[in-house]
Design a protein around this motif. Structure first.
Motif, short mmCIF file in Angstrom:
data_model
loop_
_atom_site.label_atom_id
_atom_site.label_comp_id
_atom_site.label_asym_id
_atom_site.label_seq_id
_atom_site.Cartn_x
_atom_site.Cartn_y
_atom_site.Cartn_z
N GLY A 50 0.88 -1.08 0.21
CA GLY A 50 0.12 0.09 -0.22
C GLY A 50 0.97 1.35 0.13
O GLY A 50 0.30 2.32 0.35
N THR A 51 2.00 1.27 -0.28
CA THR A 51 2.96 2.43 -0.43
C THR A 51 2.36 3.52 -1.50
O THR A 51 2.53 4.70 -1.16
N SER A 52 1.83 2.94 -2.51
CA SER A 52 1.56 4.20 -3.58
C SER A 52 0.16 3.71 -4.03
O SER A 52 -0.23 2.57 -4.53
N PRO A 53 -0.85 4.43 -3.82
CA PRO A 53 -2.30 4.36 -4.29
C PRO A 53 -2.28 4.01 -5.76
O PRO A 53 -2.88 3.35 -6.34
N LYS A 54 -1.46 4.89 -6.60
CA LYS A 54 -1.80 4.79 -8.03
C LYS A 54 -1.09 3.29 -8.39
O LYS A 54 -1.49 2.65 -9.36
N LEU A 55 0.10 2.88 -7.83
CA LEU A 55 0.71 1.54 -8.07
C LEU A 55 -0.36 0.47 -7.73
O LEU A 55 -0.56 -0.58 -8.27
N SER A 65 -3.31 0.74 -7.49
CA SER A 65 -4.84 0.71 -8.57
C SER A 65 -4.25 0.10 -9.79
O SER A 65 -5.15 -0.61 -10.34
N ARG A 66 -3.18 0.36 -10.29
CA ARG A 66 -2.62 -0.41 -11.53
C ARG A 66 -2.61 -1.94 -11.26
O ARG A 66 -2.75 -2.98 -11.95
N ALA A 67 -2.19 -2.43 -9.88
CA ALA A 67 -1.94 -3.69 -9.68
C ALA A 67 -3.44 -4.28 -9.68
O ALA A 67 -3.55 -5.42 -10.00
N LEU A 68 -4.54 -3.63 -9.21
CA LEU A 68 -5.83 -3.93 -9.20
C LEU A 68 -6.42 -4.17 -10.58
O LEU A 68 -6.90 -5.29 -10.98
N ASP A 69 -5.93 -3.41 -11.39
CA ASP A 69 -6.32 -3.40 -12.94
C ASP A 69 -5.78 -4.67 -13.55
O ASP A 69 -6.28 -5.34 -14.18
N ARG A 83 -13.25 3.50 -5.34
CA ARG A 83 -12.82 2.76 -6.68
C ARG A 83 -12.20 1.55 -6.30
O ARG A 83 -12.40 0.60 -6.90
N VAL A 84 -11.42 1.64 -5.20
CA VAL A 84 -10.42 0.28 -4.81
C VAL A 84 -11.36 -0.62 -4.45
O VAL A 84 -11.20 -1.71 -4.53
#
Length: 181
Positions: free
Chosen positions: A12-17, A19-23, A59-60
């Motif tokens: 959980g260090t980067s919300p953007k990362l 988010s991409r991992a979830l995608d 979104r998450v």
């Protein structure tokens, strides 16, 4: 690949990362039927997703619930979900709290675990003690999709007799469950 993506999510260090991992996880589980989903469960996907839910934004949370729904379509996913102590409370908490989509996905996950196969008694206990049953009843009263209401009603009909046996179960809800049957 899946294990590395789950590590990114759990860090959980980067919300953007994250988010991409979830995608990417959504893409992987969409293309692979049982084997890819079972492998994702084996490396701990259900645990990571459940642990992600309490602090997730809309979104998450919606994407995590969609992943849980996909994983619970395989027997290994349902078993991992049932064995996780916080799975039912975390999913039940998202109902009526995050979004309409999240509520629908949460009902679908609970339906898969409690109605698609014979559920573990612990899952039904957790649904009652975590407030999941009350939220299912509330979902029947608020505007939501027809499929969400149908799944909620079916859950209540199928397991209402089990939940009514508890002394902590409110009397007014007992009457409502009788009405559903």
């Amino acid at each position: 690949l899946v294990k590395s993506l789950l590590e990114v999510l759990s860090d959980g260090t980067s919300p953007k990362l994250s988010s991409r991992a979830l995608d990417v996880l959504l893409d992987v589980t969409a293309r692979g039927r049982g084997t890819r989903r079972a492998k994702a469960v084996q490396v701990g996907a259900v645990c990571v997703l459940v642990d992600l839910l309490p602090d997730a934004d809309r979104r998450v949370a919606e994407r995590a619930l969609l992943l849980l729904k996909r994983l619970c379509k395989c027997p290994e996913g349902r078993l991992a979900f049932a064995e996780h102590a916080l799975a039912v409370p975390a999913v039940a908490r998202t109902m009526l709290r995050v979004s309409g989509l999240a509520s629908g996905l949460a009902v679908s996950v609970l339906w898969l675990v409690a109605c698609a196969v014979a559920p573990a008694e612990r899952v039904l206990d957790d649904m009652l003690t975590s407030g999941g049953v009350a939220k299912l009843l509330a979902l029947m009263q608020v505007p939501s999709s027809a499929s969400t209401k149908e799944k909620a009603a079916r859950l209540l009909r199928v397991h209402g007799s089990f939940w009514r046996q508890y002394p902590c179960f409110p009397t007014d809800l007992r009457d409502y469950l009788k009405f559903l049957n």
